[in-house]
Scaffold this motif. Structure first.
Motif, short mmCIF file in Angstrom:
data_model
loop_
_atom_site.label_atom_id
_atom_site.label_comp_id
_atom_site.label_asym_id
_atom_site.label_seq_id
_atom_site.Cartn_x
_atom_site.Cartn_y
_atom_site.Cartn_z
N LEU A 124 71.36 38.30 30.58
CA LEU A 124 71.60 36.90 30.92
C LEU A 124 70.38 36.18 31.49
O LEU A 124 70.11 35.03 31.10
N PRO A 125 69.62 36.78 32.41
CA PRO A 125 68.48 36.02 32.96
C PRO A 125 67.43 35.62 31.92
O PRO A 125 66.64 34.71 32.18
N GLY A 126 67.45 36.27 30.77
CA GLY A 126 66.51 35.90 29.73
C GLY A 126 66.92 34.69 28.92
O GLY A 126 66.14 34.18 28.11
N LEU A 127 68.14 34.21 29.13
CA LEU A 127 68.59 33.01 28.42
C LEU A 127 67.88 31.78 28.96
O LEU A 127 67.52 31.71 30.13
N ALA A 128 67.72 30.79 28.10
CA ALA A 128 67.21 29.52 28.57
C ALA A 128 68.22 28.92 29.55
O ALA A 128 69.43 28.98 29.33
N ARG A 129 67.75 28.36 30.65
CA ARG A 129 68.61 27.82 31.68
C ARG A 129 69.15 26.46 31.30
O ARG A 129 68.65 25.80 30.39
#
Length: 252
Positions: free
Chosen positions: A242-247
């Motif tokens: 998840l943290p690798g997704l664009a925010r």
């Protein structure tokens, strides 16, 4: 774990839709439902024979699952179909259903294992600023779904929306189900991620442009939609991914 294409990865994600059973909890519906029907049948035995009750519920649910008319809520559709040849008995039973969820449903909690990483997965999404939805197939009333969230120790989390019979007008895997959610959120499908364990009911969201993550600790579905997920693996893999997704604020 595997991940999808770079093109998808550049899309900012603003909302994450989590399936509930088999995804955020350890409920295996093939095992849970017979116990549910046994408990409900015993509770209502004074008014209706348990086999008849189970048959009527299944028939009404099957009709609901196929109905794509969004004029009525799922609860309204179910009530029209359930015991349609015996409306007096239906009207008698409905308040008793409510009492069952208040008085007896929690006895099934032992058949709903807590997933140790479910809360971390949801909290990771919330900490990223995502709008988070519990996107369970809305064939149960709100009382049953809220209690299953409590069993999973997730009831206190600030979900944007939880799909139930009362507030939904379609079911998975129909596109109307997913479109109703994104319309409520005000977020286009291509900026949403659907997380679920059912290849046929959850991954089909990709046909609307959503990204998908297939949770594989209780995988079901034959993959008849022929949709490949953008990511797959355990909830631990999801938390790492998840943290690798664009925010939400990246390019939006």
């Amino acid at each position: 774990m595997t991940t999808g294409t770079a093109m998808h990865e550049r899309q900012p994600i603003r909302a994450i839709l989590f399936d509930l059973d088999g995804t955020l909890n350890g409920i295996d519906m093939d095992q849970f439902l017979p116990r549910y029907f046994a408990a409900l049948g015993e509770y209502l035995r004074e008014w209706i024979e348990p086999q008849r009750l189970a048959r009527e519920i299944w028939q009404a649910t099957e009709s609901l699952l196929q109905d794509r008319d969004v004029e009525l809520t799922n609860a309204e559709k179910f009530r029209r179909r359930f015991l349609r040849d015996d409306p007096a008995l239906r009207d008698l039973l409905y308040p008793l259903f409510d009492r069952f969820y208040e008085e007896r449903f929690d006895a099934l909690r032992s058949h709903a294992p807590i997933h140790p990483l479910a809360r971390e997965a949801v909290e990771t999404a919330l900490d990223m600023g995502m709008r988070v939805v519990v996107a369970t197939n809305p064939v149960f009333p709100e009382a049953a779904i809220r209690r299953r969230l409590a069993w999973a120790e997730l009831a206190d989390l600030p979900f944007q929306f939880v799909t139930t019979m009362e507030n939904s007008h379609a079911c998975k895997p129909h596109p109307e189900y997913f479109l109703e959610i994104v319309e409520r959120l005000g977020v286009p499908p291509e900026h949403c991620l659907m997380v679920g364990n059912d290849r046929d009911e959850d991954l089909v969201a990709a046909r609307l442009g959503m990204r998908t993550f297939w949770v594989t600790h209780l995988p079901i579905g034959r993959g008849i939609s022929r949709v490949e997920p953008d990511g797959r693996g355990s909830l631990a893999d999801l938390v790492a991914w998840l943290p690798g997704l664009a925010r939400p604020d990246d390019g939006w």
